[in-house]
Structure formats: C-alpha cells, structure tokens
Design a protein around this motif. Structure first.
Motif, short mmCIF file in Angstrom:
data_model
loop_
_atom_site.label_atom_id
_atom_site.label_comp_id
_atom_site.label_asym_id
_atom_site.label_seq_id
_atom_site.Cartn_x
_atom_site.Cartn_y
_atom_site.Cartn_z
N GLN A 1 -6.96 -4.62 4.53
CA GLN A 1 -5.70 -5.32 4.33
C GLN A 1 -6.03 -6.79 4.12
OE1 GLN A 1 -2.16 -4.38 6.75
NE2 GLN A 1 -3.48 -2.94 7.85
N ASP B 1 -6.77 2.15 2.23
CA ASP B 1 -6.56 1.74 3.61
C ASP B 1 -7.76 1.02 4.22
OD1 ASP B 1 -4.67 1.69 5.72
OD2 ASP B 1 -5.80 3.22 6.80
N LYS C 1 1.70 -2.37 5.32
CA LYS C 1 0.34 -2.73 4.96
C LYS C 1 0.32 -3.18 3.50
CE LYS C 1 -1.87 0.60 8.05
NZ LYS C 1 -2.79 1.78 8.11
N GLN D 1 0.81 -1.22 0.00
CA GLN D 1 0.00 0.00 0.00
C GLN D 1 0.84 1.27 0.00
OE1 GLN D 1 -3.03 -0.20 3.05
NE2 GLN D 1 -3.96 -2.03 2.18
#
Length: 353
Positions: free
Chosen positions: A173, A170, A193, A145
């Motif tokens: 995950q 976000d 992430k 990410q």
C-alpha cells in the motif's frame, strides 16, 4: 468480453516461466540479482512453479528509492524472483485483457510505447486548434485496490489466477494521504486499501486496466474522437475551447467514481501551436524538442557515470546501455545538434592503480 477461465495452468507452465525469466533479465544482465537467479536458473524456475502451484507464494519486500522525473517520485522495486513471477502473470493475462483496450491507450503494451503515442499526438495536432492536457493527481498512490480487483474479476473467471492477482496487488500500500469523496464517512479512507508500487510491470498493466472503462467513456459517451492516454497522462484534441472545458468537467465527475482527482494546475486547455509538454517532449506543429528537464537530468547522469567509470564502479556495457537507451528516446525529437554537443564533451577515462 467473455470472462476467461483455466488460465492458471498456462501461467505456471515451465515454458511460460522460462519465457518470463528471459523478459525479466532484459537490460538487467549485469545486475547481481539477475546473475544470481541465472546461476541457479532451473532450480529457481522450479521453485516458482512450486510456490505458485501450492499457493505458498508470498511477495518479497520492496526496495524503495527516489528518482526525479522531473519531480521527486518513489520507485518501489520488487525482488528479482518476484519480477519473474510478474512476467509469468502478464504473459498470459495481457493478450486476453488487452483486447478490451482502445486503440489509443499506450504504455506497457506491445507496439504501443512512448514514441507511438507521440506520433499519434502529432497526427491529431494537425487537425485541431486546441488540446486539453490532463494529469491525474498522484495516480499510482491513489488507485483503489478494491475497485481494481473488481475490474480484474470482470475479465478473469479463473479463481487460481485471481489468487495470484490479489497477492500481487495486496503486496504494497503506497497511498498514505487521507482523501474523501462523496458518500464517505469519517473512517472510509482509513479502511480502503490503495496504491500500486511504481516500478512494477504488473503495476503499469493494472494502471492501464484501471482507466480502461474511462477510455471507453471518453470515446463512446463524450464522443471525443481525438483522444490519447499514456497511463495517467491523457490529452483530448478539439477545435472548440468551450467544448474541451465542458469535457473537463465531465472527466472530473467520472474520475470521482474511481476515487481519483485531476491535478488542477496541470490540467488545462492549450493552443496546439504553442507547443505542449507530453511524455518527455515539447511538441510543436513543425518540430519536436526534448524537454529541458530531461536534458538537464541526463547531463548529470553522464557526469556521474564518468566518475563511476573512473573509479571502477561501472563497466562499459552498462554505460553503453544507458547511452543507447537515451539516444533511442531523444532521436524521435529534432535533437541531432543536442546529441552532438552532449557527447562531444563527454570522455570516459579510468584511473590506473
């Protein structure tokens, strides 16, 4: 490419959000979530403007389910409200960012879908003896990410738009596997992430962007003339098996910089005359077959739909949409006899109470 600013006003305009809602409902008209959103359409559109303008938008919970395509995959579906927001974003940033994509990258791009990629494959196949077919290992699960956000920031200067991009990226995950790369310490995979939820329009677009610089590396630095990528599946054609294997080594090195690895068992050089599986088809020089696993899966789906119709759990428009979609896919192969055989033996009858 010059970074774009002042995109957010266009994203939150009523016209754009209305356009997004129309796109989101395509093929979903008979879903309860679509009907509920459409019933209070104006109120919901104004609500989207409100939460985006005030930056109070928080993505909703995903609904996870499994599909077999042909292997088991987890699809994560966002709530319908969120899917409309995804379209509002892509409507505006895709024309801007998409200009940097090479001609032969496909998926989630207007006029560049599965069938266009297969047609291009057939063109390249005629000119080459070999094809290097590659598959990135657990691609959506392993998209980093932080790397992705950096790539988006290189294209978009608008801070408000970047806020929305970050909210969406976000929101989930999905990568749980600990994978180590050169330079990592013991804890690196724990705090980085990763993952994009399969099933989101935004995930498909960001998955394309993540490998955009890789595309240019293949074309411009490795000078691979005959190259096609469809999301994480890509092929390179050539007349030298040695050269293609050398390129494979360079590809593995580059993907490491993106914290990705090739699926070794699925990444190798084939003779183009032997027929190669690509995007649901097995492609030969003179004809194209539908992949056996896709035929088997749709036979099972037809049986399930006949049972659901018999019990009153599905309606004719939904059945028709499914059948037309499948025909639209397989008609690009030499599948006339296959279609005749499958539908000759399929009958929908309803139980009378």
């Amino acid at each position: 490419m010059k970074r774009k600013n002042n995109l957010f006003e266009r994203i939150i305009s009523f016209e754009n959000i209305l356009k997004a809602s129309k796109k989101a409902r395509r093929g979903k008209r008979y879903k309860a979530s679509t009907a509920l959103f459409e019933y209070n359409l104006e109120r919901n559109l104004l609500k989207i403007i409100e939460v985006l303008s005030n930056k109070t938008y928080v993505p909703g919970a995903y609904c996870d389910f499994h599909i077999y395509d042909p292997k088991k995959r987890i699809i994560s579906a966002a709530p319908y409200f969120d899917r409309v927001i995804h379209h509002t974003l892509i409507n505006i940033i895709e024309p801007t960012i998409g200009k940097s994509f090479i001609y032969d990258t496909y998926a989630c791009l207007k006029g560049r879908g599965t069938h266009k990629a297969v047609q291009r494959y057939k063109e390249f196949q005629k000119k080459n003896k070999y094809v290097l077919k590659c598959d990135v290992r657990k691609y959506f699960e392993n998209v980093d990410q932080e790397i992705l956000l950096n790539k988006v920031q290189k294209k978009i200067k608008c801070k408000n738009t970047m806020w929305l991009v970050k909210q969406i990226i976000d929101s989930r995950q999905s990568g749980r596997e600990l994978t180590y790369f050169e330079g990592d310490d013991l804890f690196t995979p724990l705090y980085r992430k990763k993952g994009l939820p399969m099933g989101n329009l935004t995930s498909q677009f960001f998955a394309n962007l993540y490998l955009n610089d890789f595309d240019h590396f293949i074309k411009e630095e490795l000078t691979a003339r005959f190259y096609i990528r469809y999301c994480d599946d890509f092929v390179i054609f050539g007349n030298s098996k040695v050269w293609l294997n050398e390129i494979k080594c360079e590809i593995k090195k580059y993907l490491m910089t993106l914290r990705l690895r090739l699926h070794e068992n699925k990444s190798r050089v084939f003779r183009t005359t032997d027929g190669v599986d690509f995007l649901g088809y097995r492609i030969y020089p003179d004809y194209v077959r539908v992949r056996k696993s896709i035929v088997k899966r749709y036979r099972r789906k037809l049986r399930d739909m006949t049972e659901e119709y018999k019990n009153g759990n599905i309606r004719i428009p939904e059945i028709n949409n499914s059948i037309q979609s499948w025909i639209g896919h397989v008609k690009h192969a030499d599948s006339y006899q296959l279609r005749k055989e499958i539908f000759r033996n399929t009958v929908f009858t309803k139980t009378l109470n």
